[in-house]
Design a protein around this motif. Structure first.
Motif, short mmCIF file in Angstrom:
data_model
loop_
_atom_site.label_atom_id
_atom_site.label_comp_id
_atom_site.label_asym_id
_atom_site.label_seq_id
_atom_site.Cartn_x
_atom_site.Cartn_y
_atom_site.Cartn_z
N SER A 128 9.31 11.51 2.51
CA SER A 128 8.25 10.52 2.49
C SER A 128 8.82 9.18 2.06
CB SER A 128 7.14 10.93 1.52
OG SER A 128 6.22 9.88 1.31
N THR A 129 8.28 8.11 2.61
CA THR A 129 8.66 6.77 2.15
C THR A 129 7.59 6.15 1.28
OG1 THR A 129 7.74 5.80 4.18
CG2 THR A 129 10.10 6.36 4.18
N ALA A 130 6.58 6.97 0.91
CA ALA A 130 5.43 6.42 0.18
C ALA A 130 5.39 6.85 -1.28
CB ALA A 130 4.13 6.83 0.87
N TYR A 131 6.02 7.95 -1.64
CA TYR A 131 5.91 8.45 -3.01
C TYR A 131 7.23 9.09 -3.41
CZ TYR A 131 4.03 10.77 -7.18
OH TYR A 131 3.80 11.17 -8.48
N PHE A 132 7.68 8.78 -4.62
CA PHE A 132 8.87 9.33 -5.26
C PHE A 132 10.16 8.78 -4.65
CE2 PHE A 132 12.17 12.25 -6.54
CZ PHE A 132 11.80 12.65 -7.80
N TYR A 133 10.24 8.69 -3.31
CA TYR A 133 11.52 8.41 -2.68
C TYR A 133 11.86 6.94 -2.46
CZ TYR A 133 11.45 13.39 -2.15
OH TYR A 133 11.40 14.73 -2.44
N PRO A 134 10.92 5.98 -2.48
CA PRO A 134 11.32 4.59 -2.24
C PRO A 134 12.44 4.09 -3.14
CG PRO A 134 8.95 4.76 -2.04
CD PRO A 134 9.44 6.11 -2.52
N ARG A 135 12.42 4.47 -4.41
CA ARG A 135 13.47 3.98 -5.30
C ARG A 135 14.81 4.66 -5.01
NH1 ARG A 135 10.59 3.94 -11.13
NH2 ARG A 135 8.98 5.15 -10.06
N ILE A 136 14.77 5.91 -4.54
CA ILE A 136 16.01 6.56 -4.11
C ILE A 136 16.58 5.84 -2.89
CG2 ILE A 136 17.00 8.70 -3.20
CD1 ILE A 136 15.00 10.26 -4.87
#
Length: 376
Positions: free
Chosen positions: A98-106
């Motif tokens: 997902s690009t909406a939750y948890f993963y954007p900062r990764i």
């Protein structure tokens, strides 16, 4: 086409090219990172002093280059970093659920490490679908990437180790991020960079115990990428810290609805639970709201600690949270992959990074330092 019409078409094309270069520059200078949603077309038109049609034309050009991606009903997002003017020697692919939750900062961490080496990033999302995941991996490889950073949906597979073993057949090097082989042979050479979610959960319970809590509940999740590790950390902390396990207050669900949150809060009251560790900020915020609607207080009557530190703003009472080192995960995964690309004989990496416990109002422990590393 008449001369006047040709001149007008040429001028429109020049304006569109100008907007293309402005958009490209905003991505290259880090104003919009990979995974970010760019401003709306009317907003861009106002910023650059052009028509919406000109902006639409520019965005379409970058979409054809797979730099931007239009998503119906959502907006336009940065898909990858375009080559810099001097050119980019390499292109790396990244697959996330997902690009909406948890993963954007990764994603942002990986992009930062790659752009420092003038390496482009091509982003894809599986949207938690196994079939989409397979298609996206194929698309990334067909797009010419030299290596992959993968966050596969191992938690949705009946035999996740078989999937990990099958990755060796890919024609490009890869690194797992926030995932690791679940049942590897001792000499498994899969490289991975993960957060130690078990340690993060343990630190939350250690903190609550230090605040005097002994009857601690767990509002947990099922079948997410981190659910089992977080649950394991809770169970190890209960055993290792001499806490009493209140079975009716240790509950895991695939989804928590309003009724389930209400029933859980009532169960905590019946069993004298004084603190709850929640896997997920959203669920924690709804639990806090429910407790407060009944006339009880947080943290006075019930202390709450959340896991993820993604949406702590959802609660009127700032949530104490365990924050996985997401940006650092992206940075280290990208660096590991670059090492593999530079040297095919570079040894496999098994890296585990510790989360931070960020103390806010919901646990009643603001007298302690505002942020502490796990284990300290």
């Amino acid at each position: 086409m008449g001369m006047e019409q040709a001149d007008r078409s040429f001028a429109q094309g020049m304006k569109a090219n100008f907007v293309v270069e402005q958009l490209r520059r905003s991505i290259l200078d880090g104003s919009w990172v990979v995974g970010a949603r760019i401003p709306t077309e009317p907003a861009l038109a106002e910023t650059y002093g052009v028509s919406i049609n000109t902006v639409r034309r520019a965005v379409g050009a970058l979409a054809e280059e797979q730099v931007l991606e239009r998503r119906q009903g959502s907006g336009t997002y940065v898909l990858r970093i375009p080559p810099s003017p001097e050119g980019s020697a390499r292109l790396v692919g990244m697959l996330v659920p997902s690009t909406a939750y948890f993963y954007p900062r990764i994603i942002q961490g990986a992009e930062r490490a790659l752009s420092a080496r003038n390496v482009g990033l091509l982003l894809a999302s599986s949207e938690y679908s196994l079939s989409v995941e397979r298609d996206q991996i194929s698309r990334l490889i067909a797009g010419g990437v030299e290596g992959l950073i993968l966050v596969p949906n191992l938690h949705l597979l009946d035999d996740p180790q078989r999937f990990v073993d099958g990755l060796r057949d890919m024609p490009v090097p890869y690194v797992l991020a926030e995932r690791k082989p679940p049942a590897p042979d001792p000499d498994d050479d899969t490289s991975y960079v993960i957060s130690d979610h078990e340690a993060g959960a343990y630190s939350a319970l250690r903190h609550l115990r230090e605040l005097g809590h002994r009857r601690i509940g767990f509002l947990g999740r099922l079948r997410t990428g981190t659910a089992d590790a977080v649950s394991s950390g809770f169970e190890r902390a209960v055993a290792g810290l001499g806490l009493r396990r209140i079975d009716d207050a240790v509950v895991r669900r695939a989804e928590w609805g309003t009724d389930e949150i209400d029933d859980y809060a009532a169960s905590c009251r019946r069993h004298g639970v004084t603190a709850v560790f929640c896997h997920g900020d959203d669920d924690a915020a709804r639990l806090v709201a429910r407790v407060q609607r009944t006339g009880s207080t947080v943290p006075g009557d019930l202390a709450v600690v959340a896991y993820d530190d993604e949406a702590t703003h959802l609660s009127d009472t700032p949530l104490t949270s365990v924050a996985p080192p997401k940006a650092a995960i992206g940075v280290q995964a990208a660096r590991t992959l670059l090492n593999r690309l530079d040297d095919p004989d570079f040894p496999a990496v098994r890296m585990s990074l510790l989360p931070r416990l960020i103390i806010r109002e919901s646990c009643g422990g603001l007298a302690t330092p505002a942020a502490v590393a796990v284990g300290h």
